[in-house]
Enzyme design. Sequence first.
Site, PDB file in Angstrom:
ATOM      1  N   GLU A  67      74.118  45.271  34.903  1.00  0.00           N
ATOM      2  CA  GLU A  67      73.419  44.809  33.759  1.00  0.00           C
ATOM      3  C   GLU A  67      73.920  44.213  32.480  1.00  0.00           C
ATOM      4  O   GLU A  67      73.779  45.024  31.336  1.00  0.00           O
ATOM      5  CB  GLU A  67      72.331  45.773  33.339  1.00  0.00           C
ATOM      6  CG  GLU A  67      71.177  45.993  34.641  1.00  0.00           C
ATOM      7  CD  GLU A  67      70.015  46.890  34.264  1.00  0.00           C
ATOM      8  OE1 GLU A  67      69.015  46.612  34.564  1.00  0.00           O
ATOM      9  OE2 GLU A  67      70.518  48.014  33.952  1.00  0.00           O
TER      10      GLU A  67
HETATM   11  C1  TNX Z   1      67.894  49.773  36.391  1.00  0.00           C
HETATM   12  S1  TNX Z   1      69.762  50.290  38.587  1.00  0.00           S
HETATM   13  C2  TNX Z   1      68.988  50.128  35.915  1.00  0.00           C
HETATM   14  C3  TNX Z   1      68.958  51.445  35.088  1.00  0.00           C
HETATM   15  C4  TNX Z   1      67.462  51.583  34.827  1.00  0.00           C
HETATM   16  C5  TNX Z   1      66.619  51.472  36.092  1.00  0.00           C
HETATM   17  C6  TNX Z   1      65.342  51.982  35.816  1.00  0.00           C
HETATM   18  C7  TNX Z   1      70.656  49.905  37.523  1.00  0.00           C
HETATM   19  C8  TNX Z   1      71.938  49.796  38.120  1.00  0.00           C
HETATM   20  N1  TNX Z   1      70.154  49.744  36.395  1.00  0.00           N
HETATM   21  O1  TNX Z   1      69.550  51.279  33.791  1.00  0.00           O
HETATM   22  O2  TNX Z   1      67.301  53.150  34.169  1.00  0.00           O
HETATM   23  O3  TNX Z   1      66.516  50.254  36.203  1.00  0.00           O
HETATM   24  O4  TNX Z   1      64.407  51.967  37.125  1.00  0.00           O
END
Ligand code: TNX
Length: 494
Positions: free
Chosen positions: A307
């Site tokens: 992300e």
């Molecule tokens: C996605 S999973 C994220 C996390 C959040 C989560 C909440 C991922 C690699 N990144 O930063 O906590 O969703 O469900």
Amino acid sequence: MSLSADVPGRGPVDPSRLPIVPWPSVVEPLDGPGVPLAIVRVDAPDARLAALAAEQLAAAGVRVDDGAPVGVTLRLDPASGPPGAASTERYTLRVSADGVVATAPERVGLLHAVRALRQLVPAGAAGAAGAVVPAVVVHDAPRYPWRGLSLDVVRHFFGPQDLRAVVDLVGALRLRVLHLHLTDDQGWRIEVPSRPELTERSSGTQVGGGRGGFLTVEELRALQAYAAERFVTIVPEVDQPGHVNAATHAIGELVPGGRPTDPYEGIEVGFSRLWFDNPATEPFLRDVLGDVARMTDGPYVHVGGDEVLTMDPAEYARFVELACRVVREAGRTPVLWQEGAHGPLEPGTVLQYWDPRGDGAPFVAAAAAGARFVMSPADRAYLDMKYTPEHPLGLDWAGCVELRDSYDWEPTQVVPGLPPEAVEGVSAAVWTETLTTRDELFSMLLPRLAAVAEVAWTDAPRKDWTSFRRRVAAQGAAWRAAGWAFHPTPQVDW
Ligand code: TNX
């Protein structure tokens, strides 16, 4: 449904009613009466295993006494497990009038056998003559080597005591990996000797306020030792080049202009980042990843990579290359979230698949280049998703995930075109934006972690929801006895 009702003390039982989770490869009921296990003697290859076995049996209400006539014998023996099974975790468990004999080529298999045995001891029969286990032979081996749980200790901090309880749970379900998400925007949770300012300045925050916290080097060592005794490997994660606000708050030089970012206690993601061409960046990554790799007893270091919404792909790829190189130079294998597929990867790099939205083609290409996959699809394996829309805890960006959703899925079919051989295993994940206490955490894990554990352990043709929901119901008493909160989903007749 209590097992004791099905074990009248004679004759073979219906194997599908034996409350073993995850379900084994071969279960053969034997003729003959059940075996009374109220008091047993434990014989094991070493004192450590004997103590672990005694601990498991005691938790089931079985008394361990050196003079007891009934023996629980653990023996190393390469000729154990289902015919042809290659996994070094395989085991055979035999419960008969002659007592209990567990054999396995490695110590880990002996503990798996003891854990299966523990599940066969009927609840509520503690110490009484009623502790009768059906006569049965189990030959077993897991489907995947990587069977794990990923746990976020940043959004809310969970300290050594809670983490030991999580290790116990992970071990009970025959999982092998506890991956700790240790750094993120909201806090820095691991002492880094070369960069003490990270925890000095950024460990005292968490989502919604609260005290935060962090693990010292010593606490991580002790946790790893506790986990290793139970055959659980800790995989530490330092997330980068996004999810880094705790770092840019602690170390202003990481930000162009040199001004530290403000602390962050919200839950939106994707805004923070490092800058590759900033001269402070590479020394920072070398120090942090180098220290964490050295502190790690296990073979893996997770370098995040998820992300990063504000970086162009070329710069992102340079971060992937650098982070993986530093981890490899320290003798460890890098693990990345699925986005890492967009960087240059050495064969053997592990990618953790999580976001079921979007195109699978980059992952098929990464697998062709030698990447290994751990499957954590959020709509199945994210145990921070709400069970139902009304559930008071959790998020719902990937939808609601009821117990059956966590159970009814096939890891090799999550990404169309991904070769099944590229799948190294399965990991549940729990993020803690909304979870503040151990009970809240466990009530999201259980019973769904048992479902994901069975997906990771049991070959697809032997999985069966009807059998699972009955077997999982039988675990409730042991979970209560262990002090593990669980969500009594209406999908199970508890
Ligand atoms: C996605 S999973 C994220 C996390 C959040 C989560 C909440 C991922 C690699 N990144 O930063 O906590 O969703 O469900």
